[in-house]
Design a protein around this motif. Structure first.
Motif, mmCIF file in Angstrom:
data_model
loop_
_atom_site.group_PDB
_atom_site.id
_atom_site.type_symbol
_atom_site.label_atom_id
_atom_site.label_comp_id
_atom_site.label_asym_id
_atom_site.label_seq_id
_atom_site.Cartn_x
_atom_site.Cartn_y
_atom_site.Cartn_z
ATOM 1 N N THR A 1 0.833 -1.198 0.000
ATOM 2 C CA THR A 1 0.000 0.000 0.000
ATOM 3 C C THR A 1 0.872 1.254 0.000
ATOM 4 O O THR A 1 0.582 2.229 -0.710
ATOM 5 C CB THR A 1 -0.930 0.010 1.224
ATOM 6 N N VAL B 1 2.274 1.771 -3.475
ATOM 7 C CA VAL B 1 1.319 2.420 -4.380
ATOM 8 C C VAL B 1 1.312 3.925 -4.148
ATOM 9 O O VAL B 1 1.254 4.724 -5.097
ATOM 10 C CB VAL B 1 -0.094 1.829 -4.176
ATOM 11 N N GLN B 2 1.379 4.333 -2.887
ATOM 12 C CA GLN B 2 1.437 5.757 -2.583
ATOM 13 C C GLN B 2 2.692 6.394 -3.160
ATOM 14 O O GLN B 2 2.654 7.514 -3.688
ATOM 15 C CB GLN B 2 1.379 5.972 -1.064
ATOM 16 N N ILE C 1 4.495 5.237 -5.745
ATOM 17 C CA ILE C 1 4.400 5.248 -7.207
ATOM 18 C C ILE C 1 3.497 6.384 -7.674
ATOM 19 O O ILE C 1 3.747 7.014 -8.711
ATOM 20 C CB ILE C 1 3.882 3.895 -7.717
ATOM 21 N N ASN C 2 2.448 6.656 -6.913
ATOM 22 C CA ASN C 2 1.553 7.752 -7.258
ATOM 23 C C ASN C 2 2.079 9.100 -6.806
ATOM 24 O O ASN C 2 1.372 10.109 -6.905
ATOM 25 C CB ASN C 2 0.175 7.516 -6.644
ATOM 26 N N ALA C 3 3.325 9.088 -6.309
ATOM 27 C CA ALA C 3 3.999 10.321 -5.868
ATOM 28 C C ALA C 3 3.323 10.952 -4.658
ATOM 29 O O ALA C 3 3.576 12.110 -4.333
ATOM 30 C CB ALA C 3 4.094 11.339 -6.999
ATOM 31 N N GLY C 4 2.460 10.196 -3.997
ATOM 32 C CA GLY C 4 1.785 10.759 -2.840
ATOM 33 C C GLY C 4 2.664 10.784 -1.607
ATOM 34 O O GLY C 4 2.537 11.656 -0.763
ATOM 35 N N THR D 1 6.214 10.288 -1.865
ATOM 36 C CA THR D 1 7.609 10.512 -2.227
ATOM 37 C C THR D 1 8.136 11.808 -1.624
ATOM 38 O O THR D 1 9.254 11.856 -1.115
ATOM 39 C CB THR D 1 7.750 10.557 -3.758
ATOM 40 N N LYS E 1 11.922 8.366 -9.508
ATOM 41 C CA LYS E 1 11.815 7.088 -10.217
ATOM 42 C C LYS E 1 12.772 6.061 -9.633
ATOM 43 O O LYS E 1 12.426 4.880 -9.497
ATOM 44 C CB LYS E 1 12.106 7.285 -11.702
ATOM 45 N N GLN F 1 11.320 4.759 -6.496
ATOM 46 C CA GLN F 1 10.189 3.894 -6.809
ATOM 47 C C GLN F 1 10.658 2.498 -7.187
ATOM 48 O O GLN F 1 10.120 1.490 -6.711
ATOM 49 C CB GLN F 1 9.369 4.495 -7.949
#
Length: 286
Positions: free
Chosen positions: A217, A220-221, A223-226, A228, A250, A253
């Protein structure tokens, strides 16, 4: 014809494996160099800095521990209760046996929906708890049917001899049935563990406490740049000054993705010998 088949299989293998390999290469390459393009099969500017940053982040390390605990204990609970349930339904003379099977099979195709399930979990005070991560999906109907088929094909003489020696139903289950169920247990345990390890959607819906978020989970956050930006700002001043020109979003990620993927992949070779025998349980009858 055989050459064509091998060629097609080789192309499919390459298409399947290359994205994973490229992600692994990028995770070991400096982010600034990756941004220039052209990093395909080998790391052009090798570095371990991406992984150092990932392991320094407390949120990622904590999420990793949550994922491991959920996978280990969740798989153990699922195998125990699913096998126990299947063993009961495999016995002859069970009252309303067909009715119970119909109820189980119906749940494979129909559910009450996400919102009613959410309300149920909330009313049971399981929302935002680690207990929910363990018991969610503890009884898997598909696995139960495989267990039931396997148990039904066991020779009756095994249980009869155990009962003559004074074994109870639980004694027969734990001392006779489980020890000879290695292939099916190994196969279904692996499938269950992979499902729990890769599950990100369930915690995203039912877990709001960041300390209980599994790694997938969190991934996913990221990867969605939430997450990072938060991850980068949490680094100490020394780490920032050391990698400010080499680490990119990247690169982080890809490194996090490899950390989340490689452990479960490493289990496959050790259980491969059980796959064919376990997956074909009940498919052949005399």
């Amino acid at each position: 014809m055989q050459a064509i088949i091998y060629a097609v299989l080789a192309v499919l293998a390459f298409v399947t494996f290359y994205p994973f390999w490229n992600s692994l290469v990028i995770s070991f390459n400096t982010g600034s160099d990756t941004a220039l393009g052209g990093v395909t099969f080998w790391a052009r500017d090798f570095t371990l800095e991406n992984y150092k940053i990932v392991f320094k982040e407390d949120d990622i390390f904590h999420a990793y521990i949550i994922t491991i605990l959920r996978t280990v204990f969740g798989t153990a609970l699922s195998m125990f209760f699913t096998a126990l349930f299947a063993y009961g339904l495999s016995k002859k003379g069970i009252v309303f046996k067909k009715f119970y099977m119909i109820l189980c099979i119906v749940t494979m195709y129909f559910s009450g929906g996400l919102i009613p399930y959410f309300i149920l979990i909330y009313d049971m005070h399981l929302y935002n708890t680690f207990t929910f991560l363990l018991i969610n999906g503890m009884i898997n109907v598909y696995n139960m049917i495989i267990f039931r088929t396997f148990f039904a094909e066991l020779p009756d003489g095994l249980e009869e001899s155990a009962r003559i020696d004074g074994c109870s139903n639980f004694g027969v289950f734990f001392k006779i049935v489980i020890p000879i169920s290695g292939p099916v247990l190994a196969t279904l345990s692996l499938f269950t563990a992979v499902g729990l390890w890769n599950d990100w959607f369930t915690p995203a819906v039912f877990i709001s406490d960041q300390s209980l978020i599994p790694l997938q989970t969190l991934l996913v956050q990221i990867i969605n740049a939430g997450a990072t930006a938060s991850l980068m700002t949490n680094l100490n001043t020394y780490a920032q000054s050391m990698v400010q020109n080499t680490v990119t979003v990247k690169a982080l990620q890809m490194a996090t993705m490899m950390i989340a993927t490689l452990p479960i992949l490493m289990i496959y070779p050790f259980l491969q010998k059980y796959f064919v025998k376990g997956a074909l349980v009940g498919s052949l009858k005399e």
